[in-house]
Scaffold this active site. Sequence first.
Site, PDB file in Angstrom:
ATOM      1  N   CYS A 278       0.796  -1.230   0.000  1.00  0.00           N
ATOM      2  CA  CYS A 278       0.000   0.000   0.000  1.00  0.00           C
ATOM      3  C   CYS A 278       0.827   1.278   0.000  1.00  0.00           C
ATOM      4  O   CYS A 278       0.520   2.221  -0.730  1.00  0.00           O
ATOM      5  CB  CYS A 278      -0.990  -0.005   1.165  1.00  0.00           C
ATOM      6  SG  CYS A 278      -0.238   0.025   2.811  1.00  0.00           S
ATOM      7  N   HIS A 337      -2.683   1.278   6.838  1.00  0.00           N
ATOM      8  CA  HIS A 337      -2.960   1.318   5.403  1.00  0.00           C
ATOM      9  C   HIS A 337      -2.670   2.730   4.924  1.00  0.00           C
ATOM     10  O   HIS A 337      -2.902   3.709   5.640  1.00  0.00           O
ATOM     11  CB  HIS A 337      -4.406   0.933   5.108  1.00  0.00           C
ATOM     12  CG  HIS A 337      -4.711   0.888   3.638  1.00  0.00           C
ATOM     13  ND1 HIS A 337      -3.956   0.177   2.737  1.00  0.00           N
ATOM     14  CD2 HIS A 337      -5.676   1.509   2.901  1.00  0.00           C
ATOM     15  CE1 HIS A 337      -4.443   0.334   1.522  1.00  0.00           C
ATOM     16  NE2 HIS A 337      -5.480   1.141   1.597  1.00  0.00           N
ATOM     17  N   ASP A 360      -7.111   5.832  -3.444  1.00  0.00           N
ATOM     18  CA  ASP A 360      -6.392   4.660  -2.940  1.00  0.00           C
ATOM     19  C   ASP A 360      -6.046   3.755  -4.115  1.00  0.00           C
ATOM     20  O   ASP A 360      -6.918   3.105  -4.693  1.00  0.00           O
ATOM     21  CB  ASP A 360      -7.255   3.928  -1.921  1.00  0.00           C
ATOM     22  CG  ASP A 360      -6.513   2.813  -1.208  1.00  0.00           C
ATOM     23  OD1 ASP A 360      -5.367   2.516  -1.600  1.00  0.00           O
ATOM     24  OD2 ASP A 360      -7.074   2.235  -0.253  1.00  0.00           O
ATOM     25  N   ASP A 402     -16.965  -0.876  12.770  1.00  0.00           N
ATOM     26  CA  ASP A 402     -16.897  -1.562  14.060  1.00  0.00           C
ATOM     27  C   ASP A 402     -16.197  -2.901  13.881  1.00  0.00           C
ATOM     28  O   ASP A 402     -16.205  -3.480  12.788  1.00  0.00           O
ATOM     29  CB  ASP A 402     -18.301  -1.802  14.619  1.00  0.00           C
ATOM     30  CG  ASP A 402     -18.894  -0.552  15.240  1.00  0.00           C
ATOM     31  OD1 ASP A 402     -18.192   0.473  15.296  1.00  0.00           O
ATOM     32  OD2 ASP A 402     -20.066  -0.599  15.655  1.00  0.00           O
ATOM     33  N   GLU A 448     -14.424   9.788  18.842  1.00  0.00           N
ATOM     34  CA  GLU A 448     -15.043   8.503  19.158  1.00  0.00           C
ATOM     35  C   GLU A 448     -15.859   8.607  20.448  1.00  0.00           C
ATOM     36  O   GLU A 448     -15.401   9.146  21.449  1.00  0.00           O
ATOM     37  CB  GLU A 448     -13.973   7.417  19.322  1.00  0.00           C
ATOM     38  CG  GLU A 448     -13.305   6.989  18.022  1.00  0.00           C
ATOM     39  CD  GLU A 448     -14.212   6.132  17.161  1.00  0.00           C
ATOM     40  OE1 GLU A 448     -15.339   5.831  17.585  1.00  0.00           O
ATOM     41  OE2 GLU A 448     -13.781   5.764  16.042  1.00  0.00           O
ATOM     42  N   GLU A 453     -20.502  11.626  16.479  1.00  0.00           N
ATOM     43  CA  GLU A 453     -19.921  10.448  15.838  1.00  0.00           C
ATOM     44  C   GLU A 453     -20.951   9.341  15.710  1.00  0.00           C
ATOM     45  O   GLU A 453     -21.046   8.670  14.676  1.00  0.00           O
ATOM     46  CB  GLU A 453     -18.699   9.988  16.646  1.00  0.00           C
ATOM     47  CG  GLU A 453     -17.881   8.889  15.999  1.00  0.00           C
ATOM     48  CD  GLU A 453     -18.301   7.518  16.471  1.00  0.00           C
ATOM     49  OE1 GLU A 453     -17.915   6.537  15.826  1.00  0.00           O
ATOM     50  OE2 GLU A 453     -19.038   7.432  17.471  1.00  0.00           O
TER      51      GLU A 453
END
Length: 720
Positions: A278, A337, A360, A402, A448, A453
């Site tokens: 990556c 990543h 990406d 999640d 978070e 959120e």
Amino acid sequence: MAQGLEVALTDLQSSRNNVRHHTEEITVDHLLVRRGQAFNLTLYFRNRSFQPGLDNIIFVVETGPLPDLALGTRAVFSLARHHSPSPWIAWLETNGATSTEVSLCAPPTAAVGRYLLKIHIDSFQGSVTAYQLGEFILLFNPWCPEDAVYLDSEPQRQEYVMNDYGFIYQGSKNWIRPCPWNYGQFEDKIIDICLKLLDKSLHFQTDPATDCALRGSPVYVSRVVCAMINSNDDNGVLNGNWSENYTDGANPAEWTGSVAILKQWNATGCQPVRYGQCWVFAAVMCTVMRCLGIPTRVITNFDSGHDTDGNLIIDEYYDNTGRILGNKKKDTIWNFHVWNECWMARKDLPPAYGGWQVLDATPQEMSNGVYCCGPASVRAIKEGEVDLNYDTPFVFSMVNADCMSWLVQGGKEQKLHQDTSSVGNFISTKSIQSDERDDITENYKYEEGSLQERQVFLKALQKLKARSFHGSQRGAELQPSRPTSLSQDSPRSLHTPSLRPSDVVQVSLKFKLLDPPNMGQDICFVLLALNMSSQFKDLKVNLSAQSLLHDGSPLSPFWQDTAFITLSPKEAKTYPCKISYSQYSQYLSTDKLIRISALGEEKSSPEKILVNKIITLSYPSITINVLGAAVVNQPLSIQVIFSNPLSEQVEDCVLTVEGSGLFKKQQKVFLGVLKPQHQASIILETVPFKSGQRQIQANMRSNKFKDIKGYRNVYVDFAL
């Protein structure tokens, strides 16, 4: 009767124009200009001066194999006496006895690429003489307010367009290390390779006329480049490989710059270079985009989700020893990543969704039939607007999915834990004009656990549920991994979810390292067990360790242990653990990641407790010393100091050193064998050929490790 005006020669003023257009780092020998900004040329006449009342000069510019007025890849425009608004324009600057200086300007929406410049001179009685003046390359212009890539900050333009080196962050959220990288977008031949890359795309091969016409759009160009960096659909630049078997190519960890990769691709007839992962895909894309003039930066996301079915749940499976199992769904959490952000307006989206866009190039999922991802608006990701183009749901899941943990035993699955905050940590990029790291997590998501959120997550989940009936941008139906995953009791919904017994935690487990985990040394840690209840607890804890690839793929476990711990009410105990170097040395991946896991259970209860920790082994970096002052075109000595951190000898040691403006090409030094705990150094000689701030990047590989790296910033003065 007056003679027809004849052109003797043309001065494209490449050196002067390129400085004004911020392209002199590429070359001063050929004309490279940016759209929306004037450039000058001088016409020298053979027989007389230009007479505006008598002579009519018409300019023609063409790009692509099939120039077309209707498509905008061909333009015809007359020389005017004054600057006037129109798409392509030319106006008179000065008029002498035998020469005339003219200014030309491309519209800020013109297609980028290689252009042919011609003129037709109509002097009298309808006679027309045609001349070919030469070629020039037109680039995007982040200095032009009317250009879609305009960036209103000179420090940002210097960093995201002009800086030819930087850092890519790797490791883990608990051990973030900068990997120096030579982008080298201004190095010799790189601009030609970037334009060839556009011409090798499937879009150009299928419909070259339309492809060239669309090259005025940074959205279009960025998608084309994104698909061409990987080789999954075409003869793109890089082959991806996560197998740990790189015998027929280069280990991705060994690369220190994009220039060698792009030049190898070009020199081998556009055969994909082996191999990349990556950060290599993102680094090469950064080079190409900066070269073309689109502001670009490299982003690292730690604990990055790869959600294959679009339900915003990453499922992980464990056996009763705590060992993580290969995922039948192919969902994974990458240790880190890396992708790109490119700056551009998004006229195809509602207002306020321009600016930084995620692209990406790592081939993970298909987008409109090819392996690319983006551009996805960072603002849209933060706001949960997953219905906006392109590939926003996939990027949203990388930073905000999640994680659900499952115990697989006897063919059945038991839910162990649901973590709403483990994905998307310490999203990082290099600071502007500094070697420091910027944390930009707040650009991607609200804090978070905050109400905002949770609201955004629920909005994204509901949009995906609606889309599941109509297909997705990636052409696949969105199938939830569990029937309740899109219900009102979904993760982080605004309603309190009903808790299963395995969610009611009365005992906690936690790992703590006793010493920094260094390569070649034993790993010492403790398991902390805490009883939060008012009852006695008898625990059986299975512990295991296994190496991980950075994409989250587990390798075979190499260490296991079982602990029996009795806890009084409110009591805490520690269980000491040690993994010796001899136990892990043969099982390490290139990434040097070790995942330790503990699965605890009570004798009198079905309750299970899972805890894990990722350890990144550190090792000494390379030290680089510059011996004396660095001056353009004067010899410079560079000392490189390296060491073997292991208690055993390492073989097949190779040192690579590079640096834009300092070395004409990457230097390779074969060092052979390094004795245990041995330090050595070599002296390299070079002659800097560009002034200003530069960086030296170095990497040493051997049979035991592939990426011991180092860097040194160098300021190169002009020669007196």
